[in-house]
Design an enzyme around this catalytic site. Structure first.
Site, PDB file in Angstrom:
ATOM      1  N   HIS A 167       0.868  -1.183   0.000  1.00  0.00           N
ATOM      2  CA  HIS A 167       0.000   0.000   0.000  1.00  0.00           C
ATOM      3  C   HIS A 167       0.899   1.225   0.000  1.00  0.00           C
ATOM      4  CE1 HIS A 167      -3.741   2.262   0.801  1.00  0.00           C
ATOM      5  NE2 HIS A 167      -2.917   3.092   1.403  1.00  0.00           N
ATOM      6  N   CYS A 168       0.795   2.011  -1.053  1.00  0.00           N
ATOM      7  CA  CYS A 168       1.675   3.166  -1.218  1.00  0.00           C
ATOM      8  C   CYS A 168       0.962   4.423  -0.706  1.00  0.00           C
ATOM      9  CB  CYS A 168       2.053   3.334  -2.691  1.00  0.00           C
ATOM     10  SG  CYS A 168       3.177   4.723  -2.980  1.00  0.00           S
TER      11      CYS A 168
END
Length: 424
Positions: A167-168
């Site tokens: 998850h960026c």
């Protein structure tokens, strides 16, 4: 009025334009990323590229520097939007657990009413074959499904994502099967943009040194914006450049960030590695799968689940725990009533025999004994029939220990009555 899927979505995503755009819950961080991209480019266009318009031959060739940085920035922004505003590969969650996976485990049976009852079990993992090698997949309690291989549940978005990478927070979205390609292109394009701005800013410093025949320090004083841009791009290259190199390694070995960090110390065999060239082809040249979710579709009300009548084959596996407990209670109550009635019948008959005394003819004693025996036999048969009928329902014809105990008690009582009659 019927609602649409995105309006009742159970994940933590945020939707815009009527469900056409889907972002993560931290979509506000996307504004920071936009500022970090756009503001340096604007500074470059105003303070550097504008002065380089006439520094190349022919006279107006310098405009290409300005046009190139604008086009490059637009490309980076488009890739950023494709990465953060699309479905990363969310697996639709189920409304109830898969019933075909339930089973009764006799080894983990629970004792209820003195009998062993099979316990309902649900396997937490199961094995699937990937390239001829068994791979264990886990059950997700939140989404109520077995995750496909390389799928993981994102705790931030609260969704299971296929080929979950990470998850960026900079793009405000999960990186998975459907947006990994755009994510890598975004990161690599941002790296090239940093290199381009750094190189043009350094070239402008060189131009100022040649025009004023001064040192580098004087040129830097003439254009402090160039110095700031060079420092900013140098620092940014350590992040986006390092990230580009790391993902090049992951693509060449067909790994995800999640797999690399979690299974690095396990020395597991990578069953997804097809060779360096094939791995790059898989990421960049294969068709992206369509989304498994139609966020704009109308929500369909789930039909009530019908329960089929129990059959002889499904009584032990399909009948619920409540039914089994009710059967146990009924058997215990029936057994108590049977014992009480048997006890009263025996005592009444024996009392009648004692009251008649020794003057009773022998045939009467035999008749009483016959009545007593027939009554006890009827009681025993009734108990056998009751337990046998239970056995048919549970597909077990074994006679319960309670029945055997009662039968022996009746036999002893009968023997005692016969000996007493002979004595008199």
């Amino acid at each position: 009025m019927a609602k649409r899927v995105y309006e009742v979505w159970k994940g933590s995503n945020k939707f815009f334009l009527g469900g056409r755009l889907i972002f993560g819950p931290d979509a506000r961080s996307l504004l920071v990323t936009l500022l970090l991209l756009v503001v340096p480019v604007i500074i470059f266009c105003v303070f550097v590229a504008r002065h380089l318009r006439h520094e190349f031959s022919p006279h107006n060739a310098g405009y290409a520097v300005l046009v190139a940085v604008i086009l490059f920035t637009v490309l980076v922004l488009v890739l950023l939007l494709l990465t953060s505003a699309r479905d990363p590969g969310i697996v639709p969650r189920n409304s109830h657990p898969p019933e075909e996976e339930f089973r009764y485990d006799a080894s983990l049976s629970a004792e209820i009413g003195g009998r062993q009852t099979p316990s309902l079990q649900f396997p937490r993992t199961k094995e699937v074959m990937v390239n001829g090698i068994p791979v264990r997949v886990k059950y997700c309690d939140t989404c109520m499904l077995y995750r496909p291989p390389r799928c993981s549940h994102c705790s931030i978005c609260n969704n299971c994502v296929e080929r979950f990478d990470h998850h960026c927070p900079w793009v405000g979205q999960c990186i998975g099967l459907r947006n990994y390609r755009y994510f890598f292109c975004f990161v690599s394009s941002a790296t090239l943009l940093c290199i381009y701005v750094f190189a043009m800013s350094a070239f402008y410093i060189k131009v100022l040194m040649d025009e004023h025949h001064g040192t580098v320090w004087k040129a830097m004083k003439e254009s402090p914006a160039s110095v700031i841009l060079m420092a900013y791009c140098f620092i940014s290259l350590w992040f986006v450049g390092g990230l580009t190199g790391f993902h090049l390694y992951l693509i060449s070995t067909n790994q995800t960030t999640y797999e690399n960090f979690r299974y690095r110390a396990d020395n597991r065999v990578n069953v997804y590695d097809r060779g360096c060239l094939s791995n790059f082809v898989e990421v960049f040249c294969t068709k992206i799968k369509p989304s498994r979710n139609n966020f704009r579709a109308l929500v369909q009300e789930e039909a009530p689940r019908t329960t089929l009548p129990p059959t002889r084959e499904t009584d032990m596996g399909a009948v619920g725990e409540d039914r089994r407990m009710k059967v146990e209670d009924d058997l215990e109550i029936g057994g108590d009533i049977l014992k009480l009635s048997q006890r009263h019948n025996i005592e009444d008959i024996e009392a009648d025999i004692r009251s008649r005394g020794s003057d009773v003819p022998h045939h009467n004693s035999s008749e009483a004994d016959s009545v007593l025996g027939s009554d006890r036999r009827a009681t025993t048969v009734q108990a056998d029939t009751r337990n046998s009928s239970w056995g048919r329902r549970s597909e077990s014809w074994e006679i319960a220990p309670e029945v055997l105990g009662m039968n022996s008690t009746v036999t002893e009582s009968r023997g005692y009555g016969a000996s007493k009659e002979a004595y008199q």
